[in-house]
Design an enzyme around this catalytic site. Structure first.
Site, mmCIF file in Angstrom:
data_model
loop_
_atom_site.group_PDB
_atom_site.id
_atom_site.type_symbol
_atom_site.label_atom_id
_atom_site.label_comp_id
_atom_site.label_asym_id
_atom_site.label_seq_id
_atom_site.Cartn_x
_atom_site.Cartn_y
_atom_site.Cartn_z
ATOM 1 N N ASN A 94 60.600 -1.895 40.382
ATOM 2 C CA ASN A 94 61.819 -1.244 40.884
ATOM 3 C C ASN A 94 61.454 -0.021 41.717
ATOM 4 O O ASN A 94 60.685 0.822 41.258
ATOM 5 C CB ASN A 94 62.679 -0.815 39.678
ATOM 6 C CG ASN A 94 64.083 -0.405 40.089
ATOM 7 O OD1 ASN A 94 64.416 -0.366 41.271
ATOM 8 N ND2 ASN A 94 64.913 -0.098 39.117
ATOM 9 N N GLU B 205 65.966 9.493 43.423
ATOM 10 C CA GLU B 205 66.402 9.957 42.106
ATOM 11 C C GLU B 205 65.194 10.494 41.341
ATOM 12 O O GLU B 205 65.208 10.580 40.125
ATOM 13 C CB GLU B 205 67.186 8.897 41.332
ATOM 14 C CG GLU B 205 66.607 7.525 41.288
ATOM 15 C CD GLU B 205 67.554 6.535 40.625
ATOM 16 O OE1 GLU B 205 67.964 6.777 39.492
ATOM 17 O OE2 GLU B 205 67.856 5.497 41.256
ATOM 18 N N ASP C 238 54.699 -11.592 24.926
ATOM 19 C CA ASP C 238 54.381 -12.808 25.663
ATOM 20 C C ASP C 238 54.471 -12.483 27.170
ATOM 21 O O ASP C 238 55.508 -11.984 27.627
ATOM 22 C CB ASP C 238 55.429 -13.877 25.280
ATOM 23 C CG ASP C 238 55.219 -15.190 26.014
ATOM 24 O OD1 ASP C 238 54.343 -15.249 26.907
ATOM 25 O OD2 ASP C 238 55.942 -16.151 25.698
ATOM 26 N N SER D 79 73.606 -1.546 31.055
ATOM 27 C CA SER D 79 73.403 -1.333 32.497
ATOM 28 C C SER D 79 73.494 -2.663 33.250
ATOM 29 O O SER D 79 73.984 -2.716 34.381
ATOM 30 C CB SER D 79 72.072 -0.628 32.765
ATOM 31 O OG SER D 79 70.977 -1.501 32.588
ATOM 32 N N HIS E 171 70.357 -5.161 45.380
ATOM 33 C CA HIS E 171 69.533 -4.205 44.637
ATOM 34 C C HIS E 171 68.789 -4.975 43.533
ATOM 35 O O HIS E 171 69.408 -5.731 42.780
ATOM 36 C CB HIS E 171 70.416 -3.111 44.024
ATOM 37 C CG HIS E 171 69.675 -2.248 43.058
ATOM 38 N ND1 HIS E 171 68.561 -1.536 43.430
ATOM 39 C CD2 HIS E 171 69.846 -2.009 41.724
ATOM 40 C CE1 HIS E 171 68.093 -0.890 42.369
ATOM 41 N NE2 HIS E 171 68.849 -1.157 41.323
ATOM 42 N N LYS F 166 71.018 -13.180 37.610
ATOM 43 C CA LYS F 166 72.320 -13.181 36.913
ATOM 44 C C LYS F 166 73.451 -12.938 37.914
ATOM 45 O O LYS F 166 74.491 -13.606 37.865
ATOM 46 C CB LYS F 166 72.374 -12.058 35.867
ATOM 47 C CG LYS F 166 71.465 -12.252 34.675
ATOM 48 C CD LYS F 166 71.643 -11.065 33.712
ATOM 49 C CE LYS F 166 70.478 -10.863 32.777
ATOM 50 N NZ LYS F 166 70.238 -11.906 31.824
ATOM 51 N N THR G 95 59.688 -2.377 34.112
ATOM 52 C CA THR G 95 60.306 -2.524 35.444
ATOM 53 C C THR G 95 59.915 -1.381 36.379
ATOM 54 O O THR G 95 60.483 -1.242 37.451
ATOM 55 C CB THR G 95 61.848 -2.567 35.341
ATOM 56 O OG1 THR G 95 62.312 -1.263 34.921
ATOM 57 C CG2 THR G 95 62.340 -3.601 34.357
ATOM 58 N N CYS H 33 70.389 4.537 42.512
ATOM 59 C CA CYS H 33 69.717 3.682 43.494
ATOM 60 C C CYS H 33 70.547 3.422 44.747
ATOM 61 O O CYS H 33 70.025 2.946 45.748
ATOM 62 C CB CYS H 33 69.351 2.339 42.866
ATOM 63 S SG CYS H 33 68.478 2.514 41.320
ATOM 64 N N SER I 244 73.338 3.211 39.339
ATOM 65 C CA SER I 244 73.895 3.434 38.005
ATOM 66 C C SER I 244 74.790 4.651 38.034
ATOM 67 O O SER I 244 74.648 5.536 38.865
ATOM 68 C CB SER I 244 72.768 3.677 37.003
ATOM 69 O OG SER I 244 71.985 2.529 36.904
HETATM 70 N N1 CAA Z 1 59.576 -16.223 28.129
HETATM 71 C C1 CAA Z 1 60.573 -16.279 29.052
HETATM 72 N N2 CAA Z 1 61.623 -15.418 29.072
HETATM 73 C C2 CAA Z 1 61.659 -14.445 28.139
HETATM 74 C C3 CAA Z 1 60.660 -14.313 27.149
HETATM 75 C C4 CAA Z 1 59.579 -15.260 27.164
HETATM 76 N N3 CAA Z 1 58.601 -15.196 26.280
HETATM 77 N N4 CAA Z 1 60.978 -13.268 26.368
HETATM 78 C C5 CAA Z 1 62.125 -12.735 26.827
HETATM 79 N N5 CAA Z 1 62.539 -13.451 27.900
HETATM 80 C C6 CAA Z 1 63.722 -13.224 28.737
HETATM 81 C C7 CAA Z 1 64.959 -12.872 27.941
HETATM 82 O O1 CAA Z 1 65.654 -14.014 27.509
HETATM 83 C C8 CAA Z 1 65.728 -12.057 28.967
HETATM 84 O O2 CAA Z 1 66.335 -12.927 29.917
HETATM 85 P P1 CAA Z 1 67.939 -13.118 29.914
HETATM 86 O O3 CAA Z 1 68.528 -11.741 30.033
HETATM 87 O O4 CAA Z 1 68.189 -13.972 31.101
HETATM 88 O O5 CAA Z 1 68.259 -13.751 28.600
HETATM 89 C C9 CAA Z 1 64.635 -11.335 29.738
HETATM 90 O O6 CAA Z 1 63.428 -12.060 29.499
HETATM 91 C C10 CAA Z 1 64.399 -9.899 29.291
HETATM 92 O O7 CAA Z 1 64.196 -9.933 27.898
HETATM 93 P P2 CAA Z 1 64.920 -8.857 26.964
HETATM 94 O O8 CAA Z 1 66.360 -8.755 27.324
HETATM 95 O O9 CAA Z 1 64.565 -9.115 25.554
HETATM 96 O O10 CAA Z 1 64.132 -7.552 27.489
HETATM 97 P P3 CAA Z 1 64.276 -6.076 27.024
HETATM 98 O O11 CAA Z 1 65.433 -5.885 26.124
HETATM 99 O O12 CAA Z 1 62.948 -5.639 26.542
HETATM 100 O O13 CAA Z 1 64.551 -5.338 28.411
HETATM 101 C C11 CAA Z 1 66.141 -4.552 30.007
HETATM 102 C C12 CAA Z 1 65.460 -5.771 29.413
HETATM 103 C C13 CAA Z 1 67.101 -3.970 28.952
HETATM 104 C C14 CAA Z 1 66.917 -4.939 31.248
HETATM 105 C C15 CAA Z 1 65.045 -3.497 30.317
HETATM 106 O O14 CAA Z 1 64.122 -3.996 31.237
HETATM 107 C C16 CAA Z 1 65.613 -2.198 30.852
HETATM 108 O O15 CAA Z 1 66.118 -1.352 30.109
HETATM 109 N N6 CAA Z 1 65.457 -1.985 32.176
HETATM 110 C C17 CAA Z 1 65.907 -0.737 32.817
HETATM 111 C C18 CAA Z 1 67.354 -0.770 33.147
HETATM 112 C C19 CAA Z 1 67.647 -1.746 34.274
HETATM 113 O O16 CAA Z 1 66.821 -2.068 35.105
HETATM 114 N N7 CAA Z 1 68.902 -2.216 34.310
HETATM 115 C C20 CAA Z 1 69.344 -3.089 35.393
HETATM 116 C C21 CAA Z 1 70.760 -2.789 35.821
HETATM 117 S S1 CAA Z 1 70.902 -1.048 36.174
HETATM 118 C C22 CAA Z 1 70.271 -0.877 37.753
HETATM 119 O O17 CAA Z 1 70.129 -1.816 38.480
HETATM 120 C C23 CAA Z 1 69.877 0.506 38.193
HETATM 121 C C24 CAA Z 1 68.401 0.634 38.171
HETATM 122 O O18 CAA Z 1 67.749 0.359 39.176
HETATM 123 C C25 CAA Z 1 67.747 1.101 36.942
#
Ligand code: CAA
Length: 445
Positions: free
Chosen positions: A328, A83, A31, A211, A244, A253, A163, A120, A364
């Site tokens: 990102n 990185e 979606d 993370s 960040h 969040k 991302t 980062c 991280s």
């Molecule tokens: N409509 C509206 N919202 C929706 C939706 C829909 N149809 N489907 C899902 N969502 C929402 C979910 O509820 C969720 O929001 P909440 O967390 O507020 O509940 C959000 O969209 C993301 O959905 P998922 O959690 O299901 O997504 P995912 O599991 O596929 O991926 C993630 C999320 C794990 C963060 C992934 O993007 C990821 O691994 N990213 C890389 C790691 C990262 O960026 N981590 C951040 C902290 S680490 C850091 O900051 C260092 C860095 O730069 C990497």
């Protein structure tokens, strides 16, 4: 000693654009709102075939030096934060200096060059290094060039794929700066974590959900450490809080937690008490689970209040404007959040001179840092000079098949030979490999 801080900033975005709702979501069978609403991202910027961390960094630095009328002799230090490095010995800053020497008179032979690594947060750590070098009086009147540059790519199919992003931010650190002064006070939250790492591999191994938790925990620690030296932080102390931004949903969040923290024991908490109660205090609970449950309920209610939503719209949302359209940029991410906030202030006629920013960086592995910045008198000139909107509008949209091709082009393990999607003009490009397999570059008029 005069104040020290960021004198100028220039941004270079990868020249390709992948639309997450229109192109990525249908190909993944997701979606579109998962990306636009859930993660808060609309598009990712990607490097074209002839772009990489060197060209993006050199293009940002070239723009900055040209605009400020600088020559190599004016720069005593070049630090690159990344990185995405492709060499374990020769730093990216040497390649960038080589590029710049091809277009400026003179050279950087007496500038100290290096490369900073801590995921980062290393962009902010490089600001720190430059700040300390100037305050120690070792700069001989010269300024430092800090360049945060990354191609933030994930393995295909990884949850982080949505991302991705690519771009560079060049910053000039100097005495009596035109843009912002950095606070002497800073706070750290640092711990040995394995949330995101690249053990001698190009694409990260990520525990995405963890993370997110590590980001929040380290940020909170850093804020408390900052308060231990700067005093309690209150919502009215700063106009914007650039953080960040791996994706805007992450900052959403963090912002709610931060608002709970900065309003505790304040008139804002009192004014909300009749409607949502007071914040739960750990000492009032025998059981930790019951305390956390109560905190969750309070946060759910806090999120719905007008006070929180107004603060979020004013202090946080404007910091996310650029990130939404580029993804990102790892080391550059918090620095585009600052630019985004100040650009918003400019567009809305907010007089920022003398006002404060609360800046939260994160890497991280993991470490967070919080410091404050005071906006300087000449900030409008610096923000007006940003051409990021033009760059974003000029990007070439790519189809999903083209995205897969470009991802392969930048995969170090693949050899893909395709034509660039865009025609370079007045910029550095990557043009091949030299005799020792070193990457080579040239400037295109
Ligand atoms: N409509 C509206 N919202 C929706 C939706 C829909 N149809 N489907 C899902 N969502 C929402 C979910 O509820 C969720 O929001 P909440 O967390 O507020 O509940 C959000 O969209 C993301 O959905 P998922 O959690 O299901 O997504 P995912 O599991 O596929 O991926 C993630 C999320 C794990 C963060 C992934 O993007 C990821 O691994 N990213 C890389 C790691 C990262 O960026 N981590 C951040 C902290 S680490 C850091 O900051 C260092 C860095 O730069 C990497």
């Amino acid at each position: 000693m005069n104040s020290v801080g960021i004198d100028a900033v220039a941004i270079h975005a990868g020249k390709l654009r992948l639309d997450l709702a229109e192109t990525f979501a249908p190909a993944k069978g997701e979606d579109p709102e998962k990306y636009t609403k859930g993660l808060g991202l609309h598009a990712s910027s990607f490097p074209d075939v002839e772009e990489d961390i060197v060209t993006m960094g050199a293009n940002a630095a070239h723009k900055l030096m040209t605009r400020k009328g600088l020559e190599p002799d004016d720069i005593g230090r070049i630090d690159v934060a990344t990185e995405s490095a492709f060499d374990n010995s020769k730093p990216v800053s040497t390649y960038i200096a080589g590029c710049l020497e091809a277009v400026f008179e003179g050279d950087f032979h007496h500038a100290n060059k290096g490369e900073r690594k801590f995921a980062c947060i290393s962009g902010t750590q490089s600001l720190d290094d430059a700040y300390n070098w100037i305050r120690a009086g070792r700069n001989r009147g010269r300024a430092a060039l800090v360049i945060a540059t990354d191609t933030a790519l994930y393995a295909r199919g990884d949850a982080g794929e949505a991302t991705q992003g690519a771009g560079a931010v060049a910053m000039l650190i100097a005495e009596d700066p035109d843009l912002v002064e950095l606070s002497l006070e800073q706070g750290f939250g640092s711990a040995d974590e394995t949330d995101f790492l690249k053990p001698n591999q190009q694409f990260p191994s990520v525990d995405g959900k963890r993370s997110v938790q590590v980001y929040l925990a380290r940020m909170r620690e850093a804020l408390e450490d900052y308060e231990s030296v700067a005093g309690d932080v209150r919502a009215e102390d700063f106009v914007y809080a650039p953080f960040h931004t791996p994706f805007p949903g992450m900052v959403r969040k963090a912002a709610l937690l931060a608002y709970r923290h900065v309003t505790r024991d304040t008139e804002i908490e009192d004014s909300l008490a009749a409607r949502i109660g007071r914040q739960p205090r750990a000492e009032a609970f025998d059981d930790e689970d019951a305390f956390f449950e109560s905190v969750r309920e309070y946060m759910d209610a806090l999120k719905e209040t007008e006070q929180y939503q107004e603060w979020y719209e004013q202090a946080i949302e404007p910091t996310l404007d650029i990130a939404r359209h580029v993804g990102n940029w790892y080391t550059g991410s918090v620095h585009i959040a600052r630019a985004s906030a100040l650009r918003n202030a400019r567009e809305n006629g907010i007089d920022m001179a003398g006002e404060s920013l609360l800046v939260g960086s994160y890497g991280s592995g993991a470490q967070a840092e919080i410091h404050a910045e005071t906006v300087r008198e000449n900030w409008t000139e610096e923000i007006d000079a940003l051409d990021i909107d033009d760059q974003l509008a000029a990007r070439r949209d790519i189809s999903f098949e083209e995205y897969e091709e470009i991802h392969d082009v930048h995969n170090h393990d693949k050899e893909i030979d395709i034509d660039a999607f865009t025609t370079p003009s007045e910029e550095f490009i990557r043009d091949g490999l030299g005799p020792m397999d070193e990457r080579t570059y040239r400037y295109v008029e």
